[in-house]
Design a protein around this motif. Structure first.
Motif, PDB file in Angstrom:
ATOM      1  N   THR A  68     -46.414   0.055  80.387  1.00 34.71           N
ATOM      2  CA  THR A  68     -45.457   1.112  80.703  1.00 34.71           C
ATOM      3  C   THR A  68     -44.347   1.165  79.656  1.00 34.71           C
ATOM      4  N   ILE A  69     -43.868  -0.008  79.256  1.00 35.31           N
ATOM      5  CA  ILE A  69     -42.823  -0.076  78.233  1.00 35.31           C
ATOM      6  C   ILE A  69     -43.384   0.197  76.849  1.00 35.31           C
ATOM      7  N   LEU A  99     -44.719   9.336  81.246  1.00 38.95           N
ATOM      8  CA  LEU A  99     -44.250   9.075  82.600  1.00 38.95           C
ATOM      9  C   LEU A  99     -45.375   9.228  83.626  1.00 38.95           C
ATOM     10  N   LEU A 100     -46.104  10.331  83.564  1.00 42.16           N
ATOM     11  CA  LEU A 100     -47.157  10.590  84.547  1.00 42.16           C
ATOM     12  C   LEU A 100     -48.275   9.557  84.447  1.00 42.16           C
ATOM     13  N   ALA A 101     -48.637   9.189  83.219  1.00 38.60           N
ATOM     14  CA  ALA A 101     -49.671   8.165  83.043  1.00 38.60           C
ATOM     15  C   ALA A 101     -49.188   6.821  83.589  1.00 38.60           C
ATOM     16  N   ALA A 102     -47.929   6.495  83.335  1.00 39.30           N
ATOM     17  CA  ALA A 102     -47.379   5.230  83.838  1.00 39.30           C
ATOM     18  C   ALA A 102     -47.352   5.210  85.365  1.00 39.30           C
ATOM     19  N   VAL A 103     -46.958   6.328  85.963  1.00 40.03           N
ATOM     20  CA  VAL A 103     -46.947   6.422  87.426  1.00 40.03           C
ATOM     21  C   VAL A 103     -48.361   6.253  87.970  1.00 40.03           C
ATOM     22  N   LEU A 104     -49.314   6.933  87.345  1.00 38.67           N
ATOM     23  CA  LEU A 104     -50.713   6.835  87.781  1.00 38.67           C
ATOM     24  C   LEU A 104     -51.209   5.398  87.756  1.00 38.67           C
ATOM     25  N   TRP A 105     -50.987   4.690  86.646  1.00 34.06           N
ATOM     26  CA  TRP A 105     -51.510   3.332  86.520  1.00 34.06           C
ATOM     27  C   TRP A 105     -50.758   2.337  87.397  1.00 34.06           C
ATOM     28  N   LEU A 163     -40.404   4.869  92.155  1.00 34.23           N
ATOM     29  CA  LEU A 163     -41.261   4.458  91.039  1.00 34.23           C
ATOM     30  C   LEU A 163     -40.949   5.275  89.794  1.00 34.23           C
ATOM     31  N   VAL A 164     -40.844   6.591  89.958  1.00 31.96           N
ATOM     32  CA  VAL A 164     -40.537   7.469  88.817  1.00 31.96           C
ATOM     33  C   VAL A 164     -39.174   7.120  88.228  1.00 31.96           C
ATOM     34  N   ALA A 165     -38.171   6.963  89.086  1.00 35.19           N
ATOM     35  CA  ALA A 165     -36.820   6.643  88.612  1.00 35.19           C
ATOM     36  C   ALA A 165     -36.788   5.289  87.919  1.00 35.19           C
ATOM     37  N   GLY A 166     -37.551   4.332  88.433  1.00 37.01           N
ATOM     38  CA  GLY A 166     -37.595   3.017  87.798  1.00 37.01           C
ATOM     39  C   GLY A 166     -38.178   3.075  86.393  1.00 37.01           C
ATOM     40  N   VAL A 241     -31.420  12.157  91.962  1.00 36.55           N
ATOM     41  CA  VAL A 241     -30.317  12.407  91.022  1.00 36.55           C
ATOM     42  C   VAL A 241     -30.321  11.366  89.909  1.00 36.55           C
ATOM     43  N   LEU A 242     -30.508  10.096  90.264  1.00 38.06           N
ATOM     44  CA  LEU A 242     -30.577   9.046  89.251  1.00 38.06           C
ATOM     45  C   LEU A 242     -31.735   9.289  88.293  1.00 38.06           C
ATOM     46  N   GLY A 243     -32.899   9.643  88.843  1.00 42.83           N
ATOM     47  CA  GLY A 243     -34.054   9.931  88.005  1.00 42.83           C
ATOM     48  C   GLY A 243     -33.787  11.089  87.061  1.00 42.83           C
ATOM     49  N   ALA A 244     -33.130  12.138  87.569  1.00 41.33           N
ATOM     50  CA  ALA A 244     -32.813  13.296  86.728  1.00 41.33           C
ATOM     51  C   ALA A 244     -31.846  12.909  85.604  1.00 41.33           C
ATOM     52  N   ILE A 245     -30.860  12.062  85.923  1.00 39.15           N
ATOM     53  CA  ILE A 245     -29.919  11.601  84.902  1.00 39.15           C
ATOM     54  C   ILE A 245     -30.654  10.810  83.824  1.00 39.15           C
TER      55      ILE A 245
END
Length: 261
Positions: A68-69, A99-105, A163-166, A241-245
């Motif tokens: 992911t990193i 992002l989407l690939a990381a979320v998927l895996w 998960l997305v925000a992280g 909101v955090l994720g959007a920031i």
């Protein structure tokens, strides 16, 4: 174009994940065989096999985080970034594909690990109990009103948003770290911990202020279901909101301030 980038990203990372998932299930099946035989003569092989199983699960967790990193860092912040940002692709597409690939895996790794545990631990009696529990759960849901279903939906949304925000938190920390000229990895780590510290301080101050001002006094008059709905809604808004920031900060740095190695 986002679809093509996402397809390429999934294809590139699948070569790492899929063999790990297959290996995990193979070790789960082997351990299941040893447990079913339950022979003292297989004590050492069973211990080795179980150690391998646990090691693979830990490896999947670690590798999922590392990839992911790495995919963001290597493809967008190092030499490969010259190619990625010269393609006729928007910054949004570059970020979202990672992002989407990381979320998927991340989801896949969690689900695969869970099912491997089922393969390892479930026998005929337990399978029957699980089926019966699932039927009881379905009966329970059918008897509930819309509020309970909404709480379950909110919980799922909150987990996915978290998960997305992280992941976006990692991205923005790496992007901030690359604003400095030297020791960018250390700067990225520092940015990550600083973001967490700022969030913790802000959350603590908010809780103290809310407690003193009785902002949430109205919750005392609600029933538990309404309280859960309200708290989940508030948590979803905060995480979103955090994720959007994180997202827009990452986009701004990549678009306007990026200094590739």
């Amino acid at each position: 174009m986002l679809g093509r980038l996402l397809k390429y990203e999934i294809k590139s990372t699948a070569r790492i994940y899929l063999p790990l998932y297959l290996l995990l299930f193979l070790t789960a099946v082997i351990n299941k065989f040893f447990l079913s035989v339950n022979s003292e003569n297989l004590g050492i092989p069973m211990a080795i096999s179980m150690t391998a199983y646990v090691t693979i699960i830990v490896a999947i967790v670690v590798i999922t985080l590392v990839i992911t990193i790495q995919r963001f860092y290597k493809n967008l912040l190092q030499d490969e970034g010259y190619l990625m940002f010269t393609l006729p692709v928007s910054v949004d597409a570059n970020i979202l594909s990672k992002l989407l690939a990381a979320v998927l895996w991340n989801i896949a790794s969690t689900v695969i690990s869970f099912f491997s545990v089922l393969v390892l631990s479930v026998d005929r009696d337990m399978m029957g109990a699980l089926v019966e529990s699932w039927r009881e759960f379905q009966t329970f849901l059918a008897a509930q009103d819309f509020a309970v279903h909404w709480i379950i939906f909110q919980s799922i949304v909150l987990i996915l948003l978290s998960l997305v925000a992280g992941i976006l938190n990692l991205y923005v920390a790496m992007a901030i770290g690359h604003l400095v000229q030297k020791h960018r990895v250390a700067a990225s780590l520092g940015a990550f911990f600083l973001i967490g510290l700022v969030e913790q301080i802000a959350f603590t101050l908010f809780i103290e202020l809310a407690a003193k001002s009785n902002w949430f006094y109205f919750l005392h008059g609600m029933n538990p279901v309404d309280q859960a709905q309200w708290l989940l809604t508030a948590a979803i808004i905060v995480v979103a909101v955090l994720g959007a920031i994180y997202y827009f900060a990452t986009k701004y740095i990549l678009k306007n301030k990026l200094n590739l190695e």
